[in-house]
Design a protein around this motif. Structure first.
Motif, PDB file in Angstrom:
ATOM      1  N   VAL A 247       0.823  -1.219   0.000  1.00 24.50           N
ATOM      2  CA  VAL A 247       0.000   0.000   0.000  1.00 24.50           C
ATOM      3  C   VAL A 247       0.856   1.267   0.000  1.00 24.50           C
ATOM      4  CG1 VAL A 247      -1.793   1.296   1.228  1.00 24.50           C
ATOM      5  CG2 VAL A 247      -1.820  -1.216   1.255  1.00 24.50           C
ATOM      6  N   VAL A 248       0.501   2.193  -0.882  1.00 21.24           N
ATOM      7  CA  VAL A 248       0.993   3.562  -0.784  1.00 21.24           C
ATOM      8  C   VAL A 248      -0.215   4.491  -0.697  1.00 21.24           C
ATOM      9  CG1 VAL A 248       3.101   3.077  -2.085  1.00 21.24           C
ATOM     10  CG2 VAL A 248       1.118   3.984  -3.276  1.00 21.24           C
ATOM     11  N   ASN A 249      -0.062   5.545   0.071  1.00 21.43           N
ATOM     12  CA  ASN A 249      -1.124   6.541   0.238  1.00 21.43           C
ATOM     13  C   ASN A 249      -0.809   7.721  -0.670  1.00 21.43           C
ATOM     14  OD1 ASN A 249      -2.609   5.356   2.699  1.00 21.43           O
ATOM     15  ND2 ASN A 249      -0.460   5.358   3.332  1.00 21.43           N
ATOM     16  N   HIS A 250      -1.638   7.878  -1.714  1.00 22.27           N
ATOM     17  CA  HIS A 250      -1.398   8.908  -2.719  1.00 22.27           C
ATOM     18  C   HIS A 250      -2.133  10.181  -2.311  1.00 22.27           C
ATOM     19  CE1 HIS A 250      -1.115   9.801  -7.325  1.00 22.27           C
ATOM     20  NE2 HIS A 250      -0.420  10.636  -6.578  1.00 22.27           N
ATOM     21  N   LYS A 251      -1.378  11.226  -1.999  1.00 25.55           N
ATOM     22  CA  LYS A 251      -1.985  12.469  -1.537  1.00 25.55           C
ATOM     23  C   LYS A 251      -2.784  13.143  -2.645  1.00 25.55           C
ATOM     24  CE  LYS A 251       1.308  13.577   2.133  1.00 25.55           C
ATOM     25  NZ  LYS A 251       0.314  13.403   3.210  1.00 25.55           N
ATOM     26  N   LEU A 252      -3.991  13.547  -2.308  1.00 28.27           N
ATOM     27  CA  LEU A 252      -4.862  14.255  -3.243  1.00 28.27           C
ATOM     28  C   LEU A 252      -5.138  15.638  -2.673  1.00 28.27           C
ATOM     29  CD1 LEU A 252      -7.357  11.359  -4.098  1.00 28.27           C
ATOM     30  CD2 LEU A 252      -5.284  12.037  -5.323  1.00 28.27           C
ATOM     31  N   PHE A 253      -4.519  16.640  -3.298  1.00 25.53           N
ATOM     32  CA  PHE A 253      -4.637  18.009  -2.813  1.00 25.53           C
ATOM     33  C   PHE A 253      -5.924  18.661  -3.319  1.00 25.53           C
ATOM     34  CE2 PHE A 253      -0.151  16.899  -2.851  1.00 25.53           C
ATOM     35  CZ  PHE A 253       0.196  17.231  -1.553  1.00 25.53           C
ATOM     36  N   ASP A 254      -6.178  19.876  -2.864  1.00 26.28           N
ATOM     37  CA  ASP A 254      -7.432  20.567  -3.162  1.00 26.28           C
ATOM     38  C   ASP A 254      -7.758  20.572  -4.654  1.00 26.28           C
ATOM     39  OD1 ASP A 254      -7.478  21.054  -0.495  1.00 26.28           O
ATOM     40  OD2 ASP A 254      -7.203  23.225  -0.616  1.00 26.28           O
ATOM     41  N   TYR A 255      -6.752  20.891  -5.480  1.00 27.27           N
ATOM     42  CA  TYR A 255      -7.037  21.061  -6.905  1.00 27.27           C
ATOM     43  C   TYR A 255      -7.510  19.761  -7.557  1.00 27.27           C
ATOM     44  CZ  TYR A 255      -2.557  18.819  -8.152  1.00 27.27           C
ATOM     45  OH  TYR A 255      -1.538  17.928  -8.312  1.00 27.27           O
ATOM     46  N   ARG A 256      -7.114  18.610  -6.986  1.00 28.62           N
ATOM     47  CA  ARG A 256      -7.550  17.329  -7.550  1.00 28.62           C
ATOM     48  C   ARG A 256      -9.011  17.035  -7.236  1.00 28.62           C
ATOM     49  NH1 ARG A 256      -3.265  13.269  -8.974  1.00 28.62           N
ATOM     50  NH2 ARG A 256      -1.316  14.440  -9.033  1.00 28.62           N
ATOM     51  N   GLY A 257      -9.618  17.838  -6.414  1.00 31.56           N
ATOM     52  CA  GLY A 257     -11.035  17.696  -6.130  1.00 31.56           C
ATOM     53  C   GLY A 257     -11.887  18.764  -6.783  1.00 31.56           C
ATOM     54  N   GLU A 258     -11.248  19.597  -7.625  1.00 36.38           N
ATOM     55  CA  GLU A 258     -12.000  20.646  -8.321  1.00 36.38           C
ATOM     56  C   GLU A 258     -12.651  20.071  -9.573  1.00 36.38           C
ATOM     57  OE1 GLU A 258      -9.175  23.674  -9.126  1.00 36.38           O
ATOM     58  OE2 GLU A 258      -8.943  24.268  -7.014  1.00 36.38           O
ATOM     59  N   PHE A 259     -13.933  20.316  -9.715  1.00 40.94           N
ATOM     60  CA  PHE A 259     -14.695  19.728 -10.819  1.00 40.94           C
ATOM     61  C   PHE A 259     -14.098  20.121 -12.170  1.00 40.94           C
ATOM     62  CE2 PHE A 259     -18.224  19.558 -13.845  1.00 40.94           C
ATOM     63  CZ  PHE A 259     -18.693  18.269 -13.622  1.00 40.94           C
ATOM     64  N   ARG A 260     -13.763  21.382 -12.313  1.00 42.14           N
ATOM     65  CA  ARG A 260     -13.222  21.851 -13.602  1.00 42.14           C
ATOM     66  C   ARG A 260     -11.904  21.162 -13.926  1.00 42.14           C
ATOM     67  NH1 ARG A 260     -12.388  28.236 -15.259  1.00 42.14           N
ATOM     68  NH2 ARG A 260     -11.622  27.882 -17.377  1.00 42.14           N
TER      69      ARG A 260
END
Length: 319
Positions: free
Chosen positions: A212-225
């Motif tokens: 397992v690796v934990n892949h960091k998902l920052f704010d911009y990766r949750g932006e719909f656009r």
């Protein structure tokens, strides 16, 4: 069996996250282990890396003469590496302490030539309620329906994949037509090398979900656009894949069929039984992202032809 972990980085603004990644690899329970850090043509970053890690045993540093992109950098790291197995992790991912041990275990217990693990999403902020797990592949994490534990897949993702080094180099490493380079957004750079590997050796990637690796998902990766933009470039990338390796189309076509014939009906049923705004948003998002992928592919039909793609560079098989 010696394992070399290749970590590629470029941007100074990601240095703290990159350091967390390197530290997680330094803390692995497996031995013997080598870490190869490749800085993609950014001298100030390389100087900082050298100051922080240059004196450590079994850490090898390299800086490209100029920005060459992630595919070139990873292949270069594999060339420099001395391990029997070369493993790759993104510079914004953090490995669990037994990550390498779990990858190595599969090689030691079988005749595997490539082993991947679980790329687990690690949202730095709250996960957007519209984001469906079927599209985690957009952000380099395992999606719904990825595969079963110890199943042989075509490929896992770049934040958690490994190969026998000689096999990886014998098939030419990563294709430089794919992968991130500057403002280019060509995706899916694991697929070409894994397809060439399967063509030559008749084997795929063993999917060990315990690695397992934990892949960091920052704010911009949750932006719909941003995600729609990403979906578009995934479609464009598929056009390039069709030109480079026409046999690659079947895998994602199968997933599209599963998405539309299995996952979407399941979601419709869940929405009817237990209505919620989040479930409705996710269902709509599936269709929006799928359409964006389609538009990207159509754009690629007009924009890309084989003559514009660079030839694979020769790579050494090393020791």
């Amino acid at each position: 069996m010696k394992v070399s972990v290749v970590i590629c980085t470029y941007a100074m603004e990601r240095y703290d996250v990159f350091s967390e990644c390197v530290d997680s690899v330094l803390e692995q329970t497996y031995d013997p282990l080598e870490i190869v850090i490749v800085v993609d043509g950014n001298e100030p970053v390389f100087e900082r890396v050298r100051g922080d890690y240059g004196d450590l045993e079994d850490v090898v540093l390299h800086c490209n003469d100029e920005n060459q992109g992630i595919s070139y950098s990873r292949t270069r790291g594999a060339e420099i590496a001395t391990g029997d197995v070369v493993a790759f992790i993104d510079d914004d991912a953090v490995a669990e302490p037994d990550w390498v041990a779990e990858l190595a275990r599969v090689y030691e217990e079988s005749d595997a030539i490539a082993v991947g693990g679980h790329a687990k999403p690690d949202w730095v902020t709250k996960k957007p309620d519209f984001f469906p797990e079927e599209f985690y592949w957009l952000v380099g994490c395992d999606e719904r329906g990825m595969g079963e534990h110890m199943e042989e897949l075509r490929n896992t993702y770049g934040s958690n994949i490994s190969y026998r080094r000689d096999v990886f180099l014998n098939v030419g490493g990563y294709d430089e037509n794919t992968g991130r380079k500057g403002d280019r957004h060509i995706q899916a750079h694991e697929a070409p090398v894994c397809i060439r590997m399967a063509n030559k050796y008749g084997k795929g990637v063993i999917y060990n979900t315990d690695a397992v690796v934990n892949h960091k998902l920052f704010d911009y990766r949750g932006e719909f656009r941003w995600l729609v933009f990403r979906s578009f470039w995934q479609g464009y990338s598929k056009r390039i894949m069709d030109l480079l390796l026409p046999e690659a189309s079947g895998d994602k076509n199968d997933y599209l069929k599963q998405l539309m014939l299995e996952f979407v009906p399941d979601r419709v049923g869940e929405l009817v039984r237990e209505p919620s705004s989040a479930k409705a948003k996710q269902l709509v998002t599936i269709f929006v992202f799928t359409a964006a992928v389609g538009f990207g592919y159509l754009y690629g039909l007009l924009d890309v032809n084989r003559s514009e793609l660079t030839a694979d560079r020769e790579v050494s098989t090393g020791s």
